[in-house]
Design an enzyme around this catalytic site. Structure first.
Site, PDB file in Angstrom:
ATOM      1  N   ARG A   1     119.827  27.970  22.899  1.00  0.00           N
ATOM      2  CA  ARG A   1     121.688  27.875  22.435  1.00  0.00           C
ATOM      3  C   ARG A   1     122.027  28.641  21.367  1.00  0.00           C
ATOM      4  NH1 ARG A   1     123.812  23.750  21.205  1.00  0.00           N
ATOM      5  NH2 ARG A   1     125.652  23.954  22.396  1.00  0.00           N
TER       6      ARG A   1
ATOM      7  N   TYR B   1     120.471  20.656  26.999  1.00  0.00           N
ATOM      8  CA  TYR B   1     120.599  22.095  27.281  1.00  0.00           C
ATOM      9  C   TYR B   1     119.413  22.742  26.513  1.00  0.00           C
ATOM     10  CZ  TYR B   1     124.950  20.759  29.348  1.00  0.00           C
ATOM     11  OH  TYR B   1     125.674  20.042  29.991  1.00  0.00           O
TER      12      TYR B   1
ATOM     13  N   PRO C   1     129.061  12.826  32.318  1.00  0.00           N
ATOM     14  CA  PRO C   1     128.600  13.111  30.883  1.00  0.00           C
ATOM     15  C   PRO C   1     127.286  13.640  31.146  1.00  0.00           C
ATOM     16  CG  PRO C   1     128.517  10.650  31.333  1.00  0.00           C
ATOM     17  CD  PRO C   1     129.165  11.263  32.469  1.00  0.00           C
ATOM     18  N   GLY C   2     126.838  14.592  30.183  1.00  0.00           N
ATOM     19  CA  GLY C   2     125.476  15.068  29.883  1.00  0.00           C
ATOM     20  C   GLY C   2     125.299  15.116  28.587  1.00  0.00           C
ATOM     21  N   ARG C   3     125.594  16.032  27.802  1.00  0.00           N
ATOM     22  CA  ARG C   3     125.403  16.533  26.375  1.00  0.00           C
ATOM     23  C   ARG C   3     125.766  15.049  25.711  1.00  0.00           C
ATOM     24  NH1 ARG C   3     126.086  21.440  24.160  1.00  0.00           N
ATOM     25  NH2 ARG C   3     127.390  22.049  26.051  1.00  0.00           N
TER      26      ARG C   3
ATOM     27  N   TYR D   1     124.879  30.878  22.766  1.00  0.00           N
ATOM     28  CA  TYR D   1     126.399  30.392  22.491  1.00  0.00           C
ATOM     29  C   TYR D   1     126.588  30.413  20.660  1.00  0.00           C
ATOM     30  CZ  TYR D   1     125.213  27.803  26.842  1.00  0.00           C
ATOM     31  OH  TYR D   1     124.965  27.667  28.065  1.00  0.00           O
TER      32      TYR D   1
ATOM     33  N   CYS E   1     109.465  38.550  21.468  1.00  0.00           N
ATOM     34  CA  CYS E   1     109.760  39.831  21.187  1.00  0.00           C
ATOM     35  C   CYS E   1     111.415  40.355  21.307  1.00  0.00           C
ATOM     36  CB  CYS E   1     108.845  40.923  21.712  1.00  0.00           C
ATOM     37  SG  CYS E   1     107.357  40.428  21.461  1.00  0.00           S
ATOM     38  N   GLU E   2     112.246  39.676  20.496  1.00  0.00           N
ATOM     39  CA  GLU E   2     113.631  39.728  20.730  1.00  0.00           C
ATOM     40  C   GLU E   2     114.249  39.544  19.345  1.00  0.00           C
ATOM     41  OE1 GLU E   2     115.715  40.297  23.639  1.00  0.00           O
ATOM     42  OE2 GLU E   2     114.174  40.208  25.002  1.00  0.00           O
TER      43      GLU E   2
ATOM     44  N   GLY F   1     132.030  16.904  29.645  1.00  0.00           N
ATOM     45  CA  GLY F   1     132.306  17.894  28.214  1.00  0.00           C
ATOM     46  C   GLY F   1     132.276  17.200  26.832  1.00  0.00           C
TER      47      GLY F   1
HETATM   48  C1  LIG Z   1     127.514  20.848  33.001  1.00  0.00           C
HETATM   49  C2  LIG Z   1     128.550  20.057  33.793  1.00  0.00           C
HETATM   50  C3  LIG Z   1     128.761  18.756  33.210  1.00  0.00           C
HETATM   51  C4  LIG Z   1     128.101  18.167  32.114  1.00  0.00           C
HETATM   52  O1  LIG Z   1     128.763  18.607  30.986  1.00  0.00           O
HETATM   53  P1  LIG Z   1     128.369  17.923  29.377  1.00  0.00           P
HETATM   54  O2  LIG Z   1     129.232  18.837  28.537  1.00  0.00           O
HETATM   55  O3  LIG Z   1     127.068  18.258  29.204  1.00  0.00           O
HETATM   56  O4  LIG Z   1     128.866  16.333  29.512  1.00  0.00           O
HETATM   57  C5  LIG Z   1     129.785  17.890  34.056  1.00  0.00           C
HETATM   58  N1  LIG Z   1     130.117  18.281  35.238  1.00  0.00           N
HETATM   59  C6  LIG Z   1     129.980  19.578  35.695  1.00  0.00           C
HETATM   60  C7  LIG Z   1     130.599  20.077  36.922  1.00  0.00           C
HETATM   61  C8  LIG Z   1     129.220  20.562  34.843  1.00  0.00           C
HETATM   62  O5  LIG Z   1     128.951  21.841  35.291  1.00  0.00           O
END
Ligand SMILES: *Cc1c(COP(=O)(O)O)cnc(C)c1O
Length: 429
Positions: free
Chosen positions: A312, A384, A274-276, A316, A355-356, A239
């Protein structure tokens, strides 16, 4: 901090002009910087080093095997949300002891697959799921480790579609009943409740929700331990926000400041997902202008990237910085402040060919005059972006390139028309 930089009138990714990549690999094209990616992973590893955390990169953010492999090679484990993501993590070289599995609807085959790999634990999101996990583990003669994902019921933090810890969302166990759920599996021969999980939502631009979440979590951990569960892990999910508009993101250290004391108080092993934060600013989407037009007093830049490449903005209402790859005139670098009047620009809509009317990358965006054939860069597209792409309108998905210093490597080829129909059985002519 990233490695996409304008040198003179040209955008570079590390030491390679982005224009060269577009010419060689075509557009739309995702370009990733390994230095930026590793810089952000390192930032988390350093900020949380004193807790020796298990860092599980969120595969759903950008699941390309080469990206995942880079993460694994630098000490990261993986957070997966499906059997497919588990497959990807394993393909990237991960072993089960560094994989955690979240998601509200894990199927029995997925659970069995994960048990076979002896994953670190399942993040369990409902009472029925917990009992089913025990039953499936029993059926294959294993003991499943579980952390209970709790919904801590916090105030809204981000976009409604990505806020996972407000009351009433589908995620996690209710904070009011989770203790009773835990009591229901005390002594289960095939289940071990080993921790607490919280993923609060994304992207989060303040450390405060983590502090509030931990405060509530500590009480739960205490209650779980009292009934005899061997609680070992505090998993605070992902997150952490990134720069989309300006320099709005917090450094990893700001999150560490509130999370580390919490982990210490809980006497737990810290897990992060962590991802984003890791890949978001490490990728751009490069596109080429096809046409420009005016309609009802609006200016349109029609380029060859679309909502199927980067959904996105329409999903969003997300803001992504967009700027020419080779800016002309008096605008050598992209603006750092979009709140003020930007000279030599006018408000334009950046749209794709789908086409949107929801097919846009930006609306009313200050951009200079663009011509057919010019290249545009859409920034902060590493997370994402490709992961949420589709074949809508029978569009072939983009290619992906990973840059390391002066070297570029194709890590996903552009799809072909044959790819589009490859899974549709008996369609040979
Ligand atoms: C999507 C997700 C993440 C990663 O979230 P980021 O905002 O990209 O860091 C981590 N844990 C869970 C369970 C998720 O669904």
């Amino acid at each position: 901090m990233d490695h996409f930089e304008y040198r003179g009138r040209e955008l570079f990714c590390e030491d390679i002009p982005v224009r060269e990549l577009a010419e060689k690999y075509g557009t739309p094209l995702f370009v990733y910087s390994s230095a930026t990616l590793l810089h952000h992973l390192k930032q988390i590893q350093t900020a949380f080093a004193s807790a020796n955390p298990v860092i599980c990169y969120s595969v759903k953010t950008n699941g390309n095997i080469h990206i995942a492999k880079l993460m694994a090679d630098h000490g990261s484990g993986f957070d997966v949300t499906s059997g497919g993501e588990l497959y990807r993590a394993l393909k990237a070289g991960a072993t089960g002891d560094k994989i955690v599995f979240a998601g509200v609807g894990k199927t029995d085959p997925e659970i069995k697959y994960a048990l076979e790999q002896d994953i670190l634990f399942f993040n369990v999101e409902s009472e029925e799921e917990l009992h089913n996990l025990g039953a499936v583990a029993k059926s294959v003669g294993k003991v499943a480790r579980a952390t209970l994902r709790v919904n801590p019921d916090l105030p809204p933090k981000t976009h409604a579609k990505t806020d996972t810890s407000v009351k009433g969302v589908k995620f996690g166990l209710d904070i009011d009943t989770v203790v009773e759920v835990a009591r229901g599996v005390v002594g289960h021969p095939n289940l071990q409740v080993v921790g607490l999980h919280m993923h609060l939502g994304s992207p989060i631009l303040s450390a405060d929700p983590y502090r509030q979440g931990i405060e509530k979590g500590l009480k739960l951990i205490e209650a779980f331990r009292q009934m005899g569960h061997p609680i070992k892990y505090l998993n605070m999910g992902g997150g952490f926000g990134i720069h989309y508009r300006k320099q709005e993101a917090l450094p990893a250290g700001a999150f560490a400041e509130v999370i580390l004391p919490g982990v210490k108080a809980a006497n737990c092993q810290l897990v992060l997902e962590p991802g984003r934060f890791v890949v978001g600013n490490a990728g751009i989407l490069v596109s080429r202008v096809v046409f420009t037009k005016e309609s009802g007093g609006k200016h349109y830049i029609i380029q060859d990237a679309a909502m199927n490449d980067l959904i996105r903005p329409t999903l969003y209402d997300s803001f992504h910085r967009i700027w020419p790859v080779q800016p002309a005139g008096n605008l050598p670098a992209p603006p750092t402040d979009y709140e003020v009047e930007i000279p030599d620009t006018f408000k334009q809509n950046v749209v794709g060919p789908v086409c949107e009317s929801g097919d846009y990358l930006a609306k009313d965006r200050a951009l200079p005059v663009m011509k057919r054939g010019d290249l545009l860069a859409t920034f902060s597209a590493g997370a994402y972006g490709m992961a949420m792409s589709s074949n809508y309108n029978a569009r072939c998905r983009a290619a992906e390139v990973l840059v390391t210093g002066g070297t570029a490597r194709l890590i996903r080829r552009r799809e072909t028309y044959e790819d589009l129909v490859a899974a549709e059985v008996d369609c040979k002519d």
